[in-house]
Design an enzyme around this catalytic site. Structure first.
Site, PDB file in Angstrom:
ATOM      1  N   SER A  80       0.823  -1.224   0.000  1.00 47.79           N
ATOM      2  CA  SER A  80       0.000   0.000   0.000  1.00 47.79           C
ATOM      3  C   SER A  80       0.851   1.265   0.000  1.00 47.79           C
ATOM      4  O   SER A  80       0.379   2.335  -0.374  1.00 47.79           O
ATOM      5  CB  SER A  80      -0.949   0.007   1.205  1.00 47.79           C
ATOM      6  OG  SER A  80      -0.210  -0.027   2.419  1.00 47.79           O
ATOM      7  N   SER A 133      -0.071  -4.638  10.475  1.00 47.66           N
ATOM      8  CA  SER A 133      -0.910  -4.669  11.688  1.00 47.66           C
ATOM      9  C   SER A 133      -2.388  -4.865  11.326  1.00 47.66           C
ATOM     10  O   SER A 133      -3.187  -3.945  11.453  1.00 47.66           O
ATOM     11  CB  SER A 133      -0.707  -3.411  12.529  1.00 47.66           C
ATOM     12  OG  SER A 133      -0.641  -2.227  11.790  1.00 47.66           O
ATOM     13  N   SER A 165       5.800   1.924   4.056  1.00 43.57           N
ATOM     14  CA  SER A 165       7.233   2.161   4.287  1.00 43.57           C
ATOM     15  C   SER A 165       7.765   3.289   3.410  1.00 43.57           C
ATOM     16  O   SER A 165       8.574   4.106   3.868  1.00 43.57           O
ATOM     17  CB  SER A 165       8.034   0.879   4.033  1.00 43.57           C
ATOM     18  OG  SER A 165       7.706  -0.112   4.979  1.00 43.57           O
TER      19      SER A 165
END
Length: 198
Positions: free
Chosen positions: A38, A108, A41
């Site tokens: 997505s 997460s 980072s």
């Protein structure tokens, strides 16, 4: 036997507020969550650079990097993911106490785990950023070739394929990377943080 009853908290003579004053800005935990690919980072790295150029003290906790060290003994089961989040949040809490703006870029996938991470911080210190991107777009990007491997059955418990991703119910900010460049997304987040950290 609960060994914690024999442990006493040692109070530091230098407070978080002292350290924030030294750094000349508030500290916080910026938690970027979203599917693999997505842009978490990438955006976090750009944001870190931009904040550094604004003389702000920052540190980036990247999910993959953490799995090379502190979390290298963890797999990708629900239980291991929960522990991965717990450890990352605890590390982030130390950085926030040190007066630093810490960015965490992790998939997460579970709402409950992110809530437990938020619970470690005061209300204004934890900033949840949902890096929103469709599964289709993430698969097209597939920068690490992980979706292809997951579709072939070479990777198990891969988020979005055979493990669910629960989007945040009430994130502090939603950044959509479907149609915006990483630079545009980073600028959006930097502007938001500057307002929050005044």
């Amino acid at each position: 036997m609960d060994r914690r009853k024999h442990i006493t908290w040692s109070q530091s003579q230098v407070s978080k507020e002292n350290r924030q004053k030294l750094h000349n800005h508030k500290s916080c935990m910026v938690w970027l969550t979203g599917l693999s690919g997505s842009g978490k980072s990438t955006i976090a790295n750009i944001v870190q650079t931009k904040l550094y150029e604004l003389n702000m003290s920052t540190y980036l906790l990247d999910g993959d990097n953490l799995r090379h060290g502190i979390n290298k003994n963890l797999g990708f089961s629900s239980e291991d993911r929960k522990e991965n989040i717990r450890r990352t949040a605890e590390i982030g809490k130390l950085f926030v106490d040190a007066g630093i703006v810490v960015l965490a870029a992790l998939i997460s996938p579970f709402e409950e785990d992110r809530k437990l991470a938020r619970f470690l911080f005061t209300e204004d210190e934890f900033i949840e950023i949902y890096v929103e991107c469709s599964l289709e777009e993430c698969e097209l990007r597939d920068p690490k070739g992980l979706y292809k491997k997951a579709r072939l059955g070479e990777i198990k418990n891969f988020t979005g394929i055979d493990q669910i991703y629960e989007p945040p119910q009430s994130p502090d900010l939603v950044i959509s990377t479907n149609s915006k460049s990483p630079e545009e997304c980073a600028n959006e987040l930097v502007n938001y943080l500057i307002e929050r950290l005044k």
